[in-house]
Design a protein around this motif. Structure first.
Motif, PDB file in Angstrom:
ATOM      1  N   THR A  10       0.865  -1.321  -0.057  1.00 58.69           N
ATOM      2  CA  THR A  10      -0.012   0.100   0.118  1.00 58.69           C
ATOM      3  C   THR A  10       0.808   1.187   0.041  1.00 58.69           C
ATOM      4  OG1 THR A  10      -1.843  -1.244   1.244  1.00 58.69           O
ATOM      5  CG2 THR A  10      -1.587   1.155   1.269  1.00 58.69           C
ATOM      6  N   ASP A  12       0.592   5.442   0.041  1.00 61.70           N
ATOM      7  CA  ASP A  12      -0.245   6.615   0.171  1.00 61.70           C
ATOM      8  C   ASP A  12       0.516   7.725   0.428  1.00 61.70           C
ATOM      9  OD1 ASP A  12      -2.402   8.349   0.450  1.00 61.70           O
ATOM     10  OD2 ASP A  12      -2.752   7.895   2.826  1.00 61.70           O
ATOM     11  N   SER A 106       0.204   7.944  -5.884  1.00 63.60           N
ATOM     12  CA  SER A 106      -0.156   7.786  -4.573  1.00 63.60           C
ATOM     13  C   SER A 106      -0.588   9.047  -3.725  1.00 63.60           C
ATOM     14  CB  SER A 106       1.116   7.318  -3.791  1.00 63.60           C
ATOM     15  OG  SER A 106       2.167   8.249  -3.442  1.00 63.60           O
ATOM     16  N   THR A 110      -5.026   6.160  -2.953  1.00 62.26           N
ATOM     17  CA  THR A 110      -3.936   4.924  -2.127  1.00 62.26           C
ATOM     18  C   THR A 110      -3.947   3.999  -3.067  1.00 62.26           C
ATOM     19  OG1 THR A 110      -5.090   5.682  -0.152  1.00 62.26           O
ATOM     20  CG2 THR A 110      -3.955   3.486  -0.144  1.00 62.26           C
TER      21      THR A 110
END
Length: 159
Positions: A10, A12, A106, A110
């Motif tokens: 992930t 972000d 990003s 996300t």
């Protein structure tokens, strides 16, 4: 032919320096576009209509883990249509690096494992030529990126 980044963790609001930590690997994408004249009078063409048909954006032949790609900014790219070279370039000519693309994306959304970011096509796109060249039924499109492999697809007219 486009280098595609496969997200592994992930991401972000990452920086370019952090981007590599979020990349699983790389694959190849053939960015097929429908140039059939569906203009959107407000802003030019409609990218959703032009790029979202079944069989468009084939990927492969492999996802190569990033640790096996020494430098994603030093990879020769070649695209042929029916054996004729249409694009021959290198990822070192990209306007934005792979890590800048991950950073930018990003900050918009996300990114999740399995998400793809396609890096854009090199010069040589068929519609940008003096005499445009389009896919025809029976053609074979072949995309190659060093360290990734070769993706070959038959071109078939919609029935």
């Amino acid at each position: 032919s486009e280098l595609a980044v496969v997200i592994g963790h992930t991401a972000d609001h990452v920086t370019p320096e952090q981007a590599k930590e979020h990349i699983f690997g790389y694959t190849l994408m053939n960015d097929v576009s429908d140039r059939g004249g569906r203009p959107d009078g407000r802003h030019g063409s409609d990218w959703l209509l032009g790029k979202s048909h079944p069989t468009f954006a084939p990927l492969g032949p492999f996802v190569v883990p990033q640790e096996f790609v020494p430098d994603p900014q030093k990879m020769p790219i070649r695209f042929t249509l029916g054996g004729k070279v249409m694009q021959e370039s290198n990822t070192d000519r990209m306007t934005h690096t792979v890590y800048e693309l991950v950073e930018y994306a990003s900050h918009l959304m996300t990114l999740r494992p399995g998400d793809l970011i396609s890096s854009g096509s090199p010069a040589g796109v068929g519609t940008a030529r003096g005499t445009p060249i389009y896919f025809k039924d029976g053609d074979t499109s072949t995309c190659t990126i060093e360290s990734i492999g070769t993706l070959e697809n038959p071109v078939r007219a919609e029935k």
